[in-house]
Design a protein around this motif. Structure first.
Motif, PDB file in Angstrom:
ATOM      1  N   ALA A 171      50.072  26.692 -23.808  1.00 36.86           N
ATOM      2  CA  ALA A 171      50.487  25.286 -22.970  1.00 36.86           C
ATOM      3  C   ALA A 171      49.395  24.669 -22.544  1.00 36.86           C
ATOM      4  N   LYS A 172      48.429  25.349 -22.218  1.00 34.94           N
ATOM      5  CA  LYS A 172      47.027  24.614 -21.433  1.00 34.94           C
ATOM      6  C   LYS A 172      46.308  23.941 -22.862  1.00 34.94           C
ATOM      7  N   GLU A 173      46.319  24.771 -23.895  1.00 36.10           N
ATOM      8  CA  GLU A 173      45.569  24.103 -25.073  1.00 36.10           C
ATOM      9  C   GLU A 173      46.231  22.800 -25.564  1.00 36.10           C
ATOM     10  N   ILE A 174      47.629  22.849 -25.655  1.00 36.19           N
ATOM     11  CA  ILE A 174      48.351  21.828 -26.014  1.00 36.19           C
ATOM     12  C   ILE A 174      48.432  20.608 -25.189  1.00 36.19           C
ATOM     13  N   TYR A 175      48.365  20.781 -23.755  1.00 38.96           N
ATOM     14  CA  TYR A 175      48.059  19.801 -22.818  1.00 38.96           C
ATOM     15  C   TYR A 175      46.510  18.981 -22.970  1.00 38.96           C
ATOM     16  N   ASN A 176      45.804  20.299 -23.218  1.00 41.59           N
ATOM     17  CA  ASN A 176      44.233  19.235 -23.347  1.00 41.59           C
ATOM     18  C   ASN A 176      44.317  18.711 -24.461  1.00 41.59           C
ATOM     19  N   ARG A 177      44.764  19.183 -25.650  1.00 43.26           N
ATOM     20  CA  ARG A 177      44.654  18.411 -27.000  1.00 43.26           C
ATOM     21  C   ARG A 177      45.524  16.973 -27.053  1.00 43.26           C
ATOM     22  N   GLN A 178      46.723  17.092 -26.392  1.00 39.48           N
ATOM     23  CA  GLN A 178      47.712  15.988 -26.684  1.00 39.48           C
ATOM     24  C   GLN A 178      47.882  15.145 -25.464  1.00 39.48           C
ATOM     25  N   CYS A 179      47.529  15.816 -24.267  1.00 38.54           N
ATOM     26  CA  CYS A 179      48.058  14.961 -23.227  1.00 38.54           C
ATOM     27  C   CYS A 179      46.631  14.500 -21.991  1.00 38.54           C
ATOM     28  N   ALA A 180      45.839  15.333 -21.972  1.00 43.03           N
ATOM     29  CA  ALA A 180      44.631  15.025 -21.137  1.00 43.03           C
ATOM     30  C   ALA A 180      44.183  13.711 -21.259  1.00 43.03           C
ATOM     31  N   SER A 181      44.239  13.321 -22.651  1.00 43.15           N
ATOM     32  CA  SER A 181      43.278  11.980 -22.625  1.00 43.15           C
ATOM     33  C   SER A 181      43.762  10.806 -21.701  1.00 43.15           C
ATOM     34  N   CYS A 182      45.147  10.979 -21.591  1.00 44.93           N
ATOM     35  CA  CYS A 182      45.979   9.759 -20.759  1.00 44.93           C
ATOM     36  C   CYS A 182      46.131  10.517 -19.607  1.00 44.93           C
ATOM     37  N   HIS A 183      46.405  11.591 -19.258  1.00 41.86           N
ATOM     38  CA  HIS A 183      46.964  12.099 -17.745  1.00 41.86           C
ATOM     39  C   HIS A 183      45.812  12.644 -17.172  1.00 41.86           C
ATOM     40  N   GLU A 229      57.375  25.382 -27.379  1.00 42.10           N
ATOM     41  CA  GLU A 229      56.256  24.913 -26.880  1.00 42.10           C
ATOM     42  C   GLU A 229      56.314  23.822 -25.961  1.00 42.10           C
ATOM     43  N   ALA A 230      57.476  22.811 -26.174  1.00 41.19           N
ATOM     44  CA  ALA A 230      57.464  21.816 -25.389  1.00 41.19           C
ATOM     45  C   ALA A 230      58.134  22.349 -24.015  1.00 41.19           C
ATOM     46  N   GLU A 231      59.016  23.183 -23.971  1.00 42.56           N
ATOM     47  CA  GLU A 231      59.489  23.993 -22.975  1.00 42.56           C
ATOM     48  C   GLU A 231      58.450  24.464 -21.970  1.00 42.56           C
ATOM     49  N   GLU A 232      57.196  25.372 -22.706  1.00 44.69           N
ATOM     50  CA  GLU A 232      56.275  26.017 -21.898  1.00 44.69           C
ATOM     51  C   GLU A 232      55.453  24.881 -21.305  1.00 44.69           C
ATOM     52  N   LEU A 233      55.142  23.963 -22.275  1.00 45.19           N
ATOM     53  CA  LEU A 233      54.291  22.767 -21.720  1.00 45.19           C
ATOM     54  C   LEU A 233      54.877  22.192 -20.401  1.00 45.19           C
TER      55      LEU A 233
END
Length: 242
Positions: A171-183, A229-233
């Motif tokens: 979940a952290k890896e997905i967040y850093n890859r897909q979400c952190a750039s904006c959030h 993965e969406a649920e875990e994220l």
């Protein structure tokens, strides 16, 4: 000017630039040079304005990123090459250059849509066998033998304590890859008016729906990550709340 306004301006200018370019390319390939020359004279200033605005607004948005994925770096380099190629190709009535710039623009579009150099959405990773719900909901755990075990979390334990190590890491890896750039790493960056995740009170199910389907300027990630993965994220986002 706000980041949101810059994003809208960038998209609008890109669309207008491409419309003009495609019209000119069509006239060039159909050998309607007389008509093309007329349009070139009338849109000469527009071409310069659009090209400059694309670079300025695009550059500004890029500077807002905390880290850039490979596909985005390649996209920037290709756009920097395609714009002058398009202008020179039309100006010199050079069909090969014009065709090359068209191919580059189409590739860039496909790459941006799929966020991948191969223009194909990433395949969902293998199921880890664990589904996690946000606090105050029942957590359904599925061991390797397929048996479903329900654990009551009405007392609201720490969400990180509920995520097994591999699910939390994923979940952290997905967040850093897909979400952190904006959030941002802490959920507070707000690029393009992205929601402040540290104060969001959306339910885990609502967050999962937005993650998969998108909302506003945020794209959906259905097909790039699995339902699990969406649920875990969505559950991981609970750890960012104040």
């Amino acid at each position: 000017m706000s980041i949101n306004a810059v994003q809208h301006t960038h998209v609008l200018v890109v669309i207008l630039f491409l419309i003009l370019f495609i019209i000119k390319a069509f006239l060039l390939f159909t050998n309607k040079h007389h008509t093309l020359e007329k349009i070139k004279k009338r849109t000469k200033v527009l071409d310069m304005v659009f090209g400059t605005l694309i670079l300025l607004t695009g550059g500004y948005l890029v500077l807002q990123y905390t880290g850039m994925p490979t596909w985005l770096i390649v996209k920037i380099l290709l756009v920097l090459a395609a714009i002058p190629l398009a202008i020179i190709g039309i100006k010199k009535l050079n069909k090969p250059l014009t065709a090359l710039s068209l191919v580059i623009f189409m590739y860039v579009y496909g790459m941006a849509e799929n966020r991948s150099l191969s223009m194909t959405k990433d395949q969902p990773e293998a199921n880890t066998g664990t589904t996690v719900k946000a606090p105050d909901e029942a957590v359904i755990m599925q061991p390797a033998d397929g048996t479903l075990v329900e654990q009551d979390t009405a007392t609201g334990p720490n969400i990180e304590g509920e995520l097994i190590d591999n699910a939390l890491t994923n979940a952290k890896e997905i967040y850093n890859r897909q979400c952190a750039s904006c959030h941002g790493d802490n959920g507070k960056k707000g690029l393009g008016k992205a929601t402040d995740l540290s104060v969001s009170r959306l339910s885990a199910e609502a967050k999962k729906t937005i993650i998969l389907n998108g909302k506003g300027l945020m794209p959906g990630f259905r097909g790039q990550i699995s339902e699990q993965e969406a649920e875990e994220l969505a559950a991981y986002l609970e750890t960012l709340r104040n």
